[in-house]
Design a protein around this motif. Structure first.
Motif, PDB file in Angstrom:
ATOM      1  N   UNK A 173      10.495   5.203  -0.321  1.00 33.57           N
ATOM      2  CA  UNK A 173       9.935   6.486  -0.322  1.00 33.57           C
ATOM      3  C   UNK A 173      10.843   7.482  -1.279  1.00 33.57           C
ATOM      4  N   UNK A 174      10.075   8.406  -1.991  1.00 34.04           N
ATOM      5  CA  UNK A 174      10.600   8.994  -3.287  1.00 34.04           C
ATOM      6  C   UNK A 174      10.160  10.631  -3.156  1.00 34.04           C
ATOM      7  N   UNK A 175      10.993  11.447  -3.083  1.00 33.18           N
ATOM      8  CA  UNK A 175      10.424  12.768  -3.185  1.00 33.18           C
ATOM      9  C   UNK A 175      11.198  13.381  -4.314  1.00 33.18           C
ATOM     10  N   UNK A 176      10.338  14.098  -5.225  1.00 35.14           N
ATOM     11  CA  UNK A 176      10.558  14.970  -6.323  1.00 35.14           C
ATOM     12  C   UNK A 176      10.780  16.446  -5.903  1.00 35.14           C
ATOM     13  N   UNK A 219       1.002  -1.174  -0.050  1.00 39.28           N
ATOM     14  CA  UNK A 219      -0.084   0.031   0.095  1.00 39.28           C
ATOM     15  C   UNK A 219       1.033   1.143  -0.041  1.00 39.28           C
ATOM     16  N   UNK A 220       0.448   2.283  -0.719  1.00 35.31           N
ATOM     17  CA  UNK A 220       1.440   3.458  -0.799  1.00 35.31           C
ATOM     18  C   UNK A 220       0.418   4.681  -0.697  1.00 35.31           C
ATOM     19  N   UNK A 221       1.159   6.011  -0.536  1.00 35.47           N
ATOM     20  CA  UNK A 221       0.560   7.142  -0.508  1.00 35.47           C
ATOM     21  C   UNK A 221       1.188   7.974  -1.684  1.00 35.47           C
ATOM     22  N   UNK A 222       0.584   8.610  -2.399  1.00 40.44           N
ATOM     23  CA  UNK A 222       1.252   9.811  -3.139  1.00 40.44           C
ATOM     24  C   UNK A 222       0.544  11.122  -2.931  1.00 40.44           C
ATOM     25  N   UNK A 223       1.503  12.218  -2.694  1.00 42.40           N
ATOM     26  CA  UNK A 223       0.996  13.532  -2.273  1.00 42.40           C
ATOM     27  C   UNK A 223       1.880  14.358  -3.293  1.00 42.40           C
ATOM     28  N   UNK A 250      -3.525  14.239  -2.642  1.00 41.09           N
ATOM     29  CA  UNK A 250      -3.322  13.135  -1.769  1.00 41.09           C
ATOM     30  C   UNK A 250      -4.114  11.885  -2.516  1.00 41.09           C
ATOM     31  N   UNK A 251      -3.148  10.754  -2.564  1.00 40.01           N
ATOM     32  CA  UNK A 251      -3.916   9.754  -3.397  1.00 40.01           C
ATOM     33  C   UNK A 251      -3.348   8.323  -2.839  1.00 40.01           C
ATOM     34  N   UNK A 252      -4.271   7.345  -2.465  1.00 39.48           N
ATOM     35  CA  UNK A 252      -3.900   6.122  -1.864  1.00 39.48           C
ATOM     36  C   UNK A 252      -3.860   5.163  -2.893  1.00 39.48           C
ATOM     37  N   UNK A 253      -2.685   3.975  -2.856  1.00 38.58           N
ATOM     38  CA  UNK A 253      -2.836   3.031  -4.064  1.00 38.58           C
ATOM     39  C   UNK A 253      -2.320   1.713  -3.385  1.00 38.58           C
ATOM     40  N   UNK A 275      13.811  24.188  -5.260  1.00 38.12           N
ATOM     41  CA  UNK A 275      13.933  23.265  -4.038  1.00 38.12           C
ATOM     42  C   UNK A 275      12.691  22.989  -3.250  1.00 38.12           C
ATOM     43  N   UNK A 276      11.560  23.065  -3.953  1.00 31.91           N
ATOM     44  CA  UNK A 276      10.241  22.783  -3.207  1.00 31.91           C
ATOM     45  C   UNK A 276      10.162  21.097  -3.740  1.00 31.91           C
ATOM     46  N   UNK A 277       9.513  20.546  -2.510  1.00 30.05           N
ATOM     47  CA  UNK A 277       9.186  19.067  -2.815  1.00 30.05           C
ATOM     48  C   UNK A 277       7.750  19.168  -3.582  1.00 30.05           C
ATOM     49  N   UNK A 278       7.515  18.758  -4.641  1.00 27.89           N
ATOM     50  CA  UNK A 278       6.382  18.659  -5.420  1.00 27.89           C
ATOM     51  C   UNK A 278       5.415  17.368  -5.823  1.00 27.89           C
ATOM     52  N   UNK A 279       6.385  16.091  -5.340  1.00 32.73           N
ATOM     53  CA  UNK A 279       5.658  15.197  -5.022  1.00 32.73           C
ATOM     54  C   UNK A 279       6.315  14.192  -4.051  1.00 32.73           C
ATOM     55  N   UNK A 280       5.412  13.405  -3.258  1.00 31.53           N
ATOM     56  CA  UNK A 280       6.007  12.432  -2.300  1.00 31.53           C
ATOM     57  C   UNK A 280       5.212  11.241  -2.633  1.00 31.53           C
TER      58      UNK A 280
END
Length: 333
Positions: free
Chosen positions: A189-192, A77-81, A86-89, A197-202
């Motif tokens: 975990x992956x942050x883009x 199970x994962x979460x995408x922010x 926010x979406x869960x997968x 310098x902003x985190x646009x996706x987790x």
């Protein structure tokens, strides 16, 4: 132009990008069904990973994470922010007859399921350089355009993790932070991180179950030559290489993918047909991806160009504005 058409068309292109982005980033080539009978062709025996020494350098960790992504099966199970919410997968990963099979199913919001099958892909078309089919080749390429460094330890999805910071050496691409499982090097975990310098996706796993190393081989994609094409980008950011991609039967648009091993750029080019609604030229946002739309007359025929990816807007604009065309390209079928 009707806004609903623009939304549908960009969403369709965005879905294509979503399916190909991770595939390209991890040197993962999309193919058809798993082969019948014994596994044939170039392959990698995943059981070797259990015998390798633990990673030491940041590049070792990155390369090992690529191998781990190809050779492990699991349910998660994962979460995408992201900027779009926010979406869960629910994620499922398996390997059948040497072909990797992934399924991602969104558990909230609009019902969406993505499936793909693939092999370990090539870094180049075979007639444009060494057709490397190895995470080691991808790691070497990434090391030329990013600074890799390990950070502190953490705990993700109830597992011990090491952080890997991946910072671009120029302003032409986004940065990344990866949290890798210390036992398997799988990405937990992956942050883009954008150019400011902003985190646009987790993207983060929250539960990881039935994890095991595949007791067999995974196939490597065959070396494929770049087919003749009526257009090509006259400018790309440094390090971006054309990736082998299969054209979808019946599509009227040509799709090309370019990647530096982490960041991915998709180009769609199609004729603008009479009576068909077209996309509005300019910059569009689709989730965390950006799309630049241009209309251009080629040999007296209007063409629509879409450059899409998770890259700085000025990079997408420069790519879209610098396509080179063969003579009379737009009049050919």
């Amino acid at each position: 132009m009707a806004g609903s058409y623009a939304a549908r068309r960009l969403a369709a292109l965005g879905s294509t990008v979503m399916l190909t982005c991770l595939a390209s980033t991890l040197a993962f080539s999309q193919v058809g069904q798993a082969p019948d009978g014994p596994v044939q062709g170039d392959h990698f025996d995943c059981r070797q990973l259990a015998k390798w020494e633990p990673p030491v350098t940041p590049r070792d960790w990155f390369e090992r994470s690529l191998w781990a992504g190809h050779c492990h099966v699991f349910q998660a199970l994962a979460v995408r922010i992201g900027l779009d919410g926010v979406r869960t997968l629910a994620l499922s990963r398996d390997i059948e007859a040497g072909v990797e099979q992934d399924t991602a199913r969104f558990l909230d919001g609009p019902a969406m399921t993505f499936e793909r099958q693939g092999r370990i892909g090539r870094l180049h078309w075979s007639n444009q350089g060494e057709a490397v089919a190895s995470p080691a080749g991808v790691a070497r390429h990434v090391d030329k355009y990013y600074r890799l460094a390990t950070g502190g330890d953490d705990r993700i999805a109830n597992r011990s993790a090491v952080r890997l910071d991946i910072q671009p050496l120029d302003g032409m691409r986004f940065g990344h932070r990866l949290w890798l499982d210390t036992q398997t090097a799988l990405v937990l975990k992956h942050e883009l991180i954008d150019e400011r310098g902003r985190v646009v996706e987790t993207f983060q796993l929250t539960e990881l179950e039935a994890l095991r190393l595949h007791d067999g081989v995974v196939l490597l994609d065959t070396a494929r030559e770049l087919p003749e094409q009526p257009w090509w980008p006259d400018w790309l950011p440094s390090g971006f290489i054309g990736q082998p991609v299969d054209e979808s039967p019946g599509r009227n648009s040509a799709h090309r993918i370019y990647s530096d091993g982490l960041s991915t750029l998709s180009l769609f080019v199609e004729p603008i047909e009479d009576g068909r609604e077209r996309l509005i030229p300019g910059l569009h946002r689709l989730g965390i991806s950006l799309a630049v739309v241009r209309h251009e007359m080629v040999a007296g025929r209007p063409m629509q160009i879409v450059a899409m990816g998770e890259l700085p807007p000025r990079i997408l604009i420069q790519v879209a504005e610098n396509l080179r065309w063969q003579e009379h390209a737009a009049t050919e079928d």
